[in-house]
Design a protein around this motif. Structure first.
Motif, PDB file in Angstrom:
ATOM      1  N   LEU A 168       0.830  -1.206   0.000  1.00 14.36           N
ATOM      2  CA  LEU A 168       0.000   0.000   0.000  1.00 14.36           C
ATOM      3  C   LEU A 168       0.867   1.260   0.000  1.00 14.36           C
ATOM      4  O   LEU A 168       0.507   2.268   0.579  1.00 14.36           O
ATOM      5  CB  LEU A 168      -0.922   0.000   1.230  1.00 14.36           C
ATOM      6  N   ASP A 169       1.991   1.165  -0.681  1.00 15.54           N
ATOM      7  CA  ASP A 169       2.935   2.277  -0.642  1.00 15.54           C
ATOM      8  C   ASP A 169       2.391   3.539  -1.309  1.00 15.54           C
ATOM      9  O   ASP A 169       2.682   4.659  -0.868  1.00 15.54           O
ATOM     10  CB  ASP A 169       4.250   1.878  -1.325  1.00 15.54           C
ATOM     11  N   LEU A 170       1.609   3.384  -2.371  1.00 18.82           N
ATOM     12  CA  LEU A 170       1.149   4.529  -3.150  1.00 18.82           C
ATOM     13  C   LEU A 170      -0.247   5.000  -2.781  1.00 18.82           C
ATOM     14  O   LEU A 170      -0.580   6.179  -2.981  1.00 18.82           O
ATOM     15  CB  LEU A 170       1.188   4.198  -4.651  1.00 18.82           C
ATOM     16  N   VAL A 171      -1.072   4.131  -2.249  1.00 17.88           N
ATOM     17  CA  VAL A 171      -2.455   4.514  -1.965  1.00 17.88           C
ATOM     18  C   VAL A 171      -3.035   3.603  -0.887  1.00 17.88           C
ATOM     19  O   VAL A 171      -2.611   2.448  -0.737  1.00 17.88           O
ATOM     20  CB  VAL A 171      -3.311   4.433  -3.260  1.00 17.88           C
ATOM     21  N   LEU A 172      -3.972   4.148  -0.109  1.00 18.81           N
ATOM     22  CA  LEU A 172      -4.730   3.413   0.918  1.00 18.81           C
ATOM     23  C   LEU A 172      -3.918   3.061   2.160  1.00 18.81           C
ATOM     24  O   LEU A 172      -4.368   2.252   2.974  1.00 18.81           O
ATOM     25  CB  LEU A 172      -5.370   2.134   0.344  1.00 18.81           C
ATOM     26  N   ASN A 173      -2.738   3.656   2.318  1.00 22.66           N
ATOM     27  CA  ASN A 173      -2.029   3.448   3.580  1.00 22.66           C
ATOM     28  C   ASN A 173      -2.613   4.356   4.654  1.00 22.66           C
ATOM     29  O   ASN A 173      -3.485   5.181   4.380  1.00 22.66           O
ATOM     30  CB  ASN A 173      -0.521   3.680   3.408  1.00 22.66           C
ATOM     31  N   SER A 174      -2.144   4.228   5.882  1.00 17.85           N
ATOM     32  CA  SER A 174      -2.780   4.903   7.015  1.00 17.85           C
ATOM     33  C   SER A 174      -2.767   6.420   6.875  1.00 17.85           C
ATOM     34  O   SER A 174      -3.736   7.092   7.242  1.00 17.85           O
ATOM     35  CB  SER A 174      -2.080   4.500   8.322  1.00 17.85           C
ATOM     36  N   HIS A 175      -1.685   6.977   6.337  1.00 19.11           N
ATOM     37  CA  HIS A 175      -1.627   8.432   6.221  1.00 19.11           C
ATOM     38  C   HIS A 175      -2.599   8.926   5.158  1.00 19.11           C
ATOM     39  O   HIS A 175      -3.208   9.988   5.324  1.00 19.11           O
ATOM     40  CB  HIS A 175      -0.200   8.893   5.902  1.00 19.11           C
ATOM     41  N   ASN A 176      -2.755   8.151   4.085  1.00 20.01           N
ATOM     42  CA  ASN A 176      -3.767   8.494   3.082  1.00 20.01           C
ATOM     43  C   ASN A 176      -5.158   8.505   3.701  1.00 20.01           C
ATOM     44  O   ASN A 176      -5.942   9.441   3.496  1.00 20.01           O
ATOM     45  CB  ASN A 176      -3.755   7.480   1.931  1.00 20.01           C
ATOM     46  N   VAL A 177      -5.471   7.454   4.457  1.00 26.17           N
ATOM     47  CA  VAL A 177      -6.785   7.352   5.097  1.00 26.17           C
ATOM     48  C   VAL A 177      -6.988   8.499   6.072  1.00 26.17           C
ATOM     49  O   VAL A 177      -8.059   9.122   6.123  1.00 26.17           O
ATOM     50  CB  VAL A 177      -6.931   5.996   5.822  1.00 26.17           C
ATOM     51  N   MET A 178      -5.946   8.818   6.849  1.00 26.86           N
ATOM     52  CA  MET A 178      -6.052   9.913   7.807  1.00 26.86           C
ATOM     53  C   MET A 178      -6.329  11.233   7.090  1.00 26.86           C
ATOM     54  O   MET A 178      -7.124  12.047   7.563  1.00 26.86           O
ATOM     55  CB  MET A 178      -4.769  10.019   8.632  1.00 26.86           C
ATOM     56  N   HIS A 179      -5.689  11.458   5.956  1.00 29.31           N
ATOM     57  CA  HIS A 179      -5.919  12.692   5.206  1.00 29.31           C
ATOM     58  C   HIS A 179      -7.378  12.811   4.762  1.00 29.31           C
ATOM     59  O   HIS A 179      -7.979  13.883   4.853  1.00 29.31           O
ATOM     60  CB  HIS A 179      -4.996  12.739   3.987  1.00 29.31           C
ATOM     61  N   VAL A 180      -7.925  11.713   4.276  1.00 30.23           N
ATOM     62  CA  VAL A 180      -9.332  11.727   3.855  1.00 30.23           C
ATOM     63  C   VAL A 180     -10.233  11.987   5.053  1.00 30.23           C
ATOM     64  O   VAL A 180     -11.204  12.751   4.968  1.00 30.23           O
ATOM     65  CB  VAL A 180      -9.697  10.398   3.165  1.00 30.23           C
ATOM     66  N   MET A 181      -9.923  11.369   6.181  1.00 28.89           N
ATOM     67  CA  MET A 181     -10.726  11.575   7.382  1.00 28.89           C
ATOM     68  C   MET A 181     -10.651  13.021   7.865  1.00 28.89           C
ATOM     69  O   MET A 181     -11.640  13.588   8.337  1.00 28.89           O
ATOM     70  CB  MET A 181     -10.259  10.632   8.494  1.00 28.89           C
ATOM     71  N   VAL A 182      -9.474  13.642   7.728  1.00 31.69           N
ATOM     72  CA  VAL A 182      -9.338  15.049   8.108  1.00 31.69           C
ATOM     73  C   VAL A 182     -10.214  15.925   7.220  1.00 31.69           C
ATOM     74  O   VAL A 182     -10.873  16.857   7.697  1.00 31.69           O
ATOM     75  CB  VAL A 182      -7.857  15.490   8.018  1.00 31.69           C
ATOM     76  N   VAL A 183     -10.238  15.628   5.929  1.00 35.30           N
ATOM     77  CA  VAL A 183     -11.105  16.382   5.018  1.00 35.30           C
ATOM     78  C   VAL A 183     -12.562  16.236   5.436  1.00 35.30           C
ATOM     79  O   VAL A 183     -13.311  17.216   5.494  1.00 35.30           O
ATOM     80  CB  VAL A 183     -10.895  15.914   3.569  1.00 35.30           C
ATOM     81  N   LEU A 184     -12.976  15.017   5.747  1.00 37.17           N
ATOM     82  CA  LEU A 184     -14.362  14.786   6.165  1.00 37.17           C
ATOM     83  C   LEU A 184     -14.659  15.496   7.477  1.00 37.17           C
ATOM     84  O   LEU A 184     -15.755  16.047   7.655  1.00 37.17           O
ATOM     85  CB  LEU A 184     -14.613  13.278   6.315  1.00 37.17           C
TER      86      LEU A 184
END
Length: 221
Positions: A168-184
């Motif tokens: 999951l180096d390019l997508v769907l790793n924890s930092h990616n998920v956290m970024h989406v959650m911050v936007v929400l």
């Protein structure tokens, strides 16, 4: 990678090498392991700057609502600006001092969001105590807090990439998920704040804030 950029042992590939500022800007146009982190907050900045000015009650009589509108604009945009700059330029080929400075900019953005973003909620709470004998409730702020906690927990635990390192180096790793959650979370704050400012401008716009109890069968707003 330099030691200060080695902070997730489960992300194995996709790193940008040390670059000039110009090369970092060029990295906006190809895929690497910071692309999702950069674009999620980059597009969020554009969305807020395009939509917020048309939704806030800038021209409401009285200066308080206008001040709170500016507070909301600052609080909604600042975390994403700091994050965008940090993730885009974190690998600039200077030294660790610049990296730490960018990290502080990111943290200041979060602090501004928490400080200015909460101003409206606190002010509405105080105003409610003086204006209304009937409850004005909005659970959007609770939703914002819940989303933020979930996102922070996922980021701290580094899941799911710790279970499948390198996948999951390019997508769907924890930092990616956290970024989406911050936007929400900030979007939830935005929704709640619009309701708060509408009530501050005219308490009768929200259910249960009139000077007398609603009559039977009366439609609720």
């Amino acid at each position: 990678m330099p030691r200060h950029l080695q902070f997730n042992p489960h992300i194995l590939t996709g790193y940008r090498p040390l670059m000039t500022i110009r090369q970092c800007l060029g990295s906006l146009f190809y895929i690497h392991n910071e692309t999702v982190n950069i674009l999620t907050h980059g597009f969020a900045i554009l969305y807020m700057l395009v939509t917020i000015p048309h939704l806030l009650p800038w021209n409401t009589k009285g200066t308080l609502v206008g001040i709170l509108s500016w507070c909301h604009l600052i609080g909604a945009v600042s975390p994403w600006v700091g994050s965008f700059l940090y993730h885009l330029f974190m690998n600039v080929n200077y030294d660790e001092v610049l990296y730490r400075t960018l990290l502080k900019v990111d943290m200041i953005g979060i602090w501004l969001c928490q400080s200015f973003g909460d101003d409206c909620e606190i002010t509405v709470g105080k105003a409610f105590m003086f204006r209304s004998a009937f409850p004005y409730e909005d659970d959007s702020h609770d939703t914002e807090d819940l989303i933020a906690v979930i996102g922070a927990t996922i980021g701290a635990l580094r899941i799911p990439e710790k279970w499948i390192p390198g996948r999951l180096d390019l997508v769907l790793n924890s930092h990616n998920v956290m970024h989406v959650m911050v936007v929400l979370a900030v979007c939830s704050m935005h929704t709640a704040t619009l309701k708060d400012l509408a009530w501050m401008s005219d308490p009768s716009t929200c259910n249960g804030t009139s000077s007398s109890p609603p009559s039977p069968g009366r439609d609720e707003l």
